[in-house]
Design a protein around this motif. Structure first.
Motif, PDB file in Angstrom:
ATOM      1  N   LEU A  92      44.203 -44.061-102.226  1.00 39.71           N
ATOM      2  CA  LEU A  92      45.443 -44.481-102.891  1.00 39.71           C
ATOM      3  C   LEU A  92      46.477 -43.372-102.826  1.00 39.71           C
ATOM      4  N   LEU A  93      47.704 -43.741-102.454  1.00 42.33           N
ATOM      5  CA  LEU A  93      48.828 -42.815-102.437  1.00 42.33           C
ATOM      6  C   LEU A  93      49.900 -43.366-103.369  1.00 42.33           C
ATOM      7  N   ARG A  94      50.263 -42.583-104.408  1.00 38.59           N
ATOM      8  CA  ARG A  94      51.256 -43.019-105.395  1.00 38.59           C
ATOM      9  C   ARG A  94      52.591 -42.359-105.073  1.00 38.59           C
ATOM     10  N   VAL A  95      53.565 -43.195-104.718  1.00 38.01           N
ATOM     11  CA  VAL A  95      54.858 -42.709-104.231  1.00 38.01           C
ATOM     12  C   VAL A  95      55.958 -43.115-105.200  1.00 38.01           C
ATOM     13  N   GLY A  96      56.748 -42.127-105.615  1.00 41.90           N
ATOM     14  CA  GLY A  96      57.920 -42.407-106.435  1.00 41.90           C
ATOM     15  C   GLY A  96      59.172 -42.342-105.581  1.00 41.90           C
ATOM     16  N   ALA A  97      60.179 -43.131-105.921  1.00 44.83           N
ATOM     17  CA  ALA A  97      61.405 -43.144-105.120  1.00 44.83           C
ATOM     18  C   ALA A  97      62.593 -43.559-105.972  1.00 44.83           C
ATOM     19  N   ILE A  98      63.723 -42.887-105.749  1.00 45.01           N
ATOM     20  CA  ILE A  98      64.968 -43.342-106.362  1.00 45.01           C
ATOM     21  C   ILE A  98      65.411 -44.611-105.643  1.00 45.01           C
ATOM     22  N   ASP A  99      66.404 -45.289-106.191  1.00 45.55           N
ATOM     23  CA  ASP A  99      66.805 -46.573-105.612  1.00 45.55           C
ATOM     24  C   ASP A  99      67.239 -46.432-104.155  1.00 45.55           C
ATOM     25  N   SER A 100      67.949 -45.339-103.819  1.00 41.24           N
ATOM     26  CA  SER A 100      68.365 -45.140-102.430  1.00 41.24           C
ATOM     27  C   SER A 100      67.171 -45.088-101.499  1.00 41.24           C
ATOM     28  N   ALA A 101      66.136 -44.351-101.908  1.00 35.59           N
ATOM     29  CA  ALA A 101      64.950 -44.214-101.069  1.00 35.59           C
ATOM     30  C   ALA A 101      64.165 -45.522-101.011  1.00 35.59           C
ATOM     31  N   SER A 102      64.096 -46.229-102.134  1.00 37.26           N
ATOM     32  CA  SER A 102      63.359 -47.495-102.155  1.00 37.26           C
ATOM     33  C   SER A 102      63.966 -48.522-101.215  1.00 37.26           C
ATOM     34  N   ALA A 103      65.297 -48.540-101.158  1.00 39.47           N
ATOM     35  CA  ALA A 103      65.979 -49.540-100.335  1.00 39.47           C
ATOM     36  C   ALA A 103      66.217 -49.070 -98.910  1.00 39.47           C
ATOM     37  N   GLY A 104      66.491 -47.763 -98.733  1.00 42.92           N
ATOM     38  CA  GLY A 104      66.866 -47.280 -97.411  1.00 42.92           C
ATOM     39  C   GLY A 104      65.758 -46.625 -96.632  1.00 42.92           C
ATOM     40  N   LEU A 105      64.983 -45.759 -97.277  1.00 46.67           N
ATOM     41  CA  LEU A 105      63.939 -44.994 -96.588  1.00 46.67           C
ATOM     42  C   LEU A 105      62.602 -45.712 -96.541  1.00 46.67           C
ATOM     43  N   MET A 106      62.120 -46.176 -97.683  1.00 45.74           N
ATOM     44  CA  MET A 106      60.740 -46.639 -97.789  1.00 45.74           C
ATOM     45  C   MET A 106      60.395 -47.850 -96.918  1.00 45.74           C
ATOM     46  N   PRO A 107      61.254 -48.877 -96.790  1.00 41.85           N
ATOM     47  CA  PRO A 107      60.859 -50.008 -95.946  1.00 41.85           C
ATOM     48  C   PRO A 107      60.514 -49.580 -94.527  1.00 41.85           C
ATOM     49  N   GLN A 108      61.326 -48.680 -93.950  1.00 42.83           N
ATOM     50  CA  GLN A 108      61.048 -48.217 -92.590  1.00 42.83           C
ATOM     51  C   GLN A 108      59.836 -47.299 -92.556  1.00 42.83           C
ATOM     52  N   LEU A 109      59.780 -46.357 -93.509  1.00 43.87           N
ATOM     53  CA  LEU A 109      58.681 -45.396 -93.524  1.00 43.87           C
ATOM     54  C   LEU A 109      57.338 -46.096 -93.717  1.00 43.87           C
ATOM     55  N   LEU A 110      57.272 -47.055 -94.634  1.00 46.51           N
ATOM     56  CA  LEU A 110      56.003 -47.736 -94.889  1.00 46.51           C
ATOM     57  C   LEU A 110      55.577 -48.587 -93.708  1.00 46.51           C
ATOM     58  N   GLN A 111      56.540 -49.111 -92.966  1.00 43.00           N
ATOM     59  CA  GLN A 111      56.194 -49.872 -91.767  1.00 43.00           C
ATOM     60  C   GLN A 111      55.500 -48.974 -90.740  1.00 43.00           C
ATOM     61  N   PHE A 112      56.062 -47.785 -90.522  1.00 40.72           N
ATOM     62  CA  PHE A 112      55.439 -46.827 -89.611  1.00 40.72           C
ATOM     63  C   PHE A 112      54.077 -46.370 -90.153  1.00 40.72           C
ATOM     64  N   ALA A 241      84.115 -48.582-105.721  1.00 44.69           N
ATOM     65  CA  ALA A 241      83.008 -47.665-105.996  1.00 44.69           C
ATOM     66  C   ALA A 241      82.582 -46.957-104.723  1.00 44.69           C
ATOM     67  N   ILE A 242      82.267 -45.675-104.854  1.00 38.01           N
ATOM     68  CA  ILE A 242      81.700 -44.899-103.752  1.00 38.01           C
ATOM     69  C   ILE A 242      80.181 -44.909-103.922  1.00 38.01           C
ATOM     70  N   VAL A 243      79.476 -45.436-102.932  1.00 39.04           N
ATOM     71  CA  VAL A 243      78.029 -45.645-103.046  1.00 39.04           C
ATOM     72  C   VAL A 243      77.341 -45.255-101.741  1.00 39.04           C
ATOM     73  N   PRO A 244      76.022 -45.031-101.762  1.00 39.57           N
ATOM     74  CA  PRO A 244      75.286 -44.800-100.510  1.00 39.57           C
ATOM     75  C   PRO A 244      75.320 -46.045 -99.631  1.00 39.57           C
ATOM     76  N   ARG A 245      75.212 -45.846 -98.313  1.00 38.80           N
ATOM     77  CA  ARG A 245      75.355 -46.954 -97.378  1.00 38.80           C
ATOM     78  C   ARG A 245      74.321 -48.052 -97.584  1.00 38.80           C
ATOM     79  N   TRP A 246      73.107 -47.694 -98.057  1.00 38.37           N
ATOM     80  CA  TRP A 246      72.085 -48.722 -98.237  1.00 38.37           C
ATOM     81  C   TRP A 246      72.535 -49.814 -99.210  1.00 38.37           C
ATOM     82  N   THR A 247      73.500 -49.470-100.112  1.00 44.80           N
ATOM     83  CA  THR A 247      73.968 -50.441-101.102  1.00 44.80           C
ATOM     84  C   THR A 247      74.578 -51.666-100.433  1.00 44.80           C
ATOM     85  N   ALA A 248      75.008 -51.509 -99.189  1.00 44.46           N
ATOM     86  CA  ALA A 248      75.585 -52.647 -98.459  1.00 44.46           C
ATOM     87  C   ALA A 248      74.567 -53.764 -98.260  1.00 44.46           C
ATOM     88  N   ARG A 249      73.285 -53.454 -98.445  1.00 40.60           N
ATOM     89  CA  ARG A 249      72.250 -54.485 -98.309  1.00 40.60           C
ATOM     90  C   ARG A 249      72.212 -55.417 -99.509  1.00 40.60           C
TER      91      ARG A 249
END
Length: 304
Positions: A92-112, A241-249
């Protein structure tokens, strides 16, 4: 009474020699004698007759001998059963992520990661940085993807991954929506929606500092907590609002997202995404995730 003391008792009972019993237990004779003494005190009875030449069981020692063997055998069976269960469980690997990482980083990283390590189970917890870091230190998380704080706890390792891209969320019918790119001067005197600094200091400070660097003052019309709330407020015309690009999703009708031109400099540091883990710990599952991340970081960064 504990199983270790019973093992010491059985070792002496089988050999009737404290020296040989201690050797079989890989301990000093004095330590073995101390464990036997503790057991005798707990049972309030003497288990061995001991002289300089001989060791023998007392009546009480003989009476409990087979019961002690049975208890130790049951303990061994229990340990074996637990080992068998753990062998069949997925690591088991327990991973924490802020919203930016959950939406932008994690979907791709977990697929790999799942393609290479399908046997490792990943549990993902989305929270703000201020909540993730204490969970790392308490052992509740193995790794976190977050914004590194200005003052970093020396007990935590932070590895910068990349800088996220900032965009401007604005109503589709706003005059600026016809532009291909926005600069901070375009937003002078325009109402803005910003996050609460207490819970999202990096996102809040990004907006404020962009205006300060341009010699302007941000006109804050609304404080909002979550990105979904911010984008919905943009849709109502409350402000931009100024937001990270992943928010466009976040698909909200009537909202557009345009690139924001940010001059090179310290402001970009507010968009750092970093991996964090407790210093001095070893974790093969975490290291496997970091290895997959390192090899695919460029592809992930290109979409950040």
């Amino acid at each position: 009474m504990n199983i270790y003391q019973l093992r010491c008792f059985l070792s002496v009972a089988d050999t009737l020699h404290f020296g040989r019993a201690a050797q079989s237990m890989d301990m000093l004779p004095a330590s073995l004698g101390r464990q036997i003494k503790i057991l005798e005190n707990q049972l309030d009875t003497k288990l061995f007759f001991r002289t300089t030449r001989n060791v023998s069981l007392t009546a009480a020692g003989s009476a409990i001998l087979e019961d002690a063997r049975s208890l130790v055998a049951q303990a061994d069976q229990l340990e074996e059963k637990i080992r068998a269960i753990r062998k069949n469980e997925k690591p088991l690997l327990r991973v924490g992520a802020i919203d930016s990482a959950s939406a932008g980083l994690m979907p791709q990283l977990l697929q790999f990661f799942r393609a290479e390590h399908p046997h490792i189970e990943v549990q993902l917890f989305e929270q703000k940085t201020i909540h993730l870091l204490p969970k790392l230190l308490s052992g509740s998380l193995d790794i976190a993807f977050c914004r590194p704080p200005d003052i970093r706890d020396p007990r935590i390792n932070f590895r910068t991954l990349f800088y996220e891209t900032a965009v401007v969320a604005l109503p589709a019918d706003h005059p600026l929506s016809k532009q291909s790119e926005i600069v901070i001067e375009d937003l002078a005197d325009i109402p803005l929606i910003v996050p609460d600094r207490r819970s999202r200091p990096h996102s809040h400070d990004l907006t404020i500092k962009l205006f300060m660097d341009a010699g302007l003052t941000a006109r804050i019309a609304q404080i909002a907590e979550e990105k979904h709330t911010i984008v919905n407020l943009v849709a109502t015309g409350t402000g931009l609002a100024i937001v990270p690009r992943w928010t466009a999703r976040i698909a909200i009708p009537g909202v557009r997202f345009l690139p924001l031109s940010i001059p090179p400099g310290a402001t970009r540091s507010k968009l750092i995404l970093a991996a964090a883990w407790t210093r001095g710990t070893r974790d093969p599952q975490r290291d496997a995730l970091l290895d997959v991340l390192d090899r695919n970081l460029q592809a992930i960064e290109d979409s950040a």
